[in-house]
Design an enzyme around this catalytic site. Structure first.
Site, short mmCIF file in Angstrom:
data_model
loop_
_atom_site.label_atom_id
_atom_site.label_comp_id
_atom_site.label_asym_id
_atom_site.label_seq_id
_atom_site.Cartn_x
_atom_site.Cartn_y
_atom_site.Cartn_z
N CYS A 102 -11.53 15.16 -4.85
CA CYS A 102 -10.35 13.69 -5.77
C CYS A 102 -11.03 13.00 -6.57
O CYS A 102 -11.71 12.37 -6.20
CB CYS A 102 -10.27 13.50 -4.31
N CYS A 107 -9.17 11.04 -1.52
CA CYS A 107 -8.62 11.14 -1.24
C CYS A 107 -9.16 11.96 -0.09
O CYS A 107 -9.38 13.05 -0.93
CB CYS A 107 -7.59 12.18 -1.72
#
Length: 194
Positions: A102, A107
């Site tokens: 990410c 994330c």
């Protein structure tokens, strides 16, 4: 030494001690939460998903088509990822190796991989996974043959990625429980091969 000079572990312990002292949280509650993420929500869930995909071709097809409904079939994907629109599972093959990152933050598919490792959140990993993935993987101990294509998948708030690693050689006769024990969190991120 000040609290600012302490490492994250010491700062975390100090914060927990302060919260317990002020009566805002019980130490047992913190321990239970950490254990839940390490044991129940952690990589064992993802390992179970992978093992199921290795042994059930119909489940594998559903997982690769749309990961979130498939993992919910196994009782995972609860409210830890309720805000995630999609879980996309990328399958490693003989000629393609997938790596997740990410680049904006960290994330991560918590529902199947548990807490993200510290290195996953580091700026160095996030930048180098995109710029020089093969070199980064080699530094992490994964030397891929030159003919294997490395594909990098960038997670976001809307889409999280997970790698479906290749089933290890010699594991054809193993059942789901035995296969689950072989799967690592790092293989589901793509920084390790089984």
């Amino acid at each position: 030494m000040t609290i600012e000079d302490a490492g994250p572990e010491l700062r975390t312990e100090a914060l927990e001690a302060l919260l317990v002292k002020k009566g805002l949280v019980r130490s047992a509650a913190v321990d239970a939460l950490v254990e839940r993420y390490e044991q129940d929500i952690g990589p064992l869930r993802g390992a179970r998903v992978v093992a199921q995909a290795w042994t059930d071709p119909a489940f594998r097809a559903r997982l690769l088509e749309d990961g979130m409904p498939a993992i919910r079939e196994l009782g995972f994907g609860d409210n830890t990822d309720a805000h995630v629109a999609r879980l996309v599972v990328k399958e490693n093959t003989e000629s393609v190796h997938n790596l997740i990152v990410c680049t904006l933050c960290s994330c991560y598919p918590w529902a199947v991989l548990g807490l993200p490792p510290a290195w996953y959140k580091s700026p160095a990993y996030r930048a180098r996974a995109v710029r020089e993935p093969r070199r980064l993987l080699a530094e992490l101990g994964l030397e891929l043959p030159p003919e294997v294509e490395v594909r990098v998948w960038d997670s976001s708030a809307e889409v999280r990625y997970m790698v479906l690693p290749r089933r290890p050689q010699g594991a054809d006769d193993l059942g789901v429980e035995q296969l689950t024990a072989l799967v690592t969190r790092d293989s589901m991120i793509g920084v390790e091969r089984l």
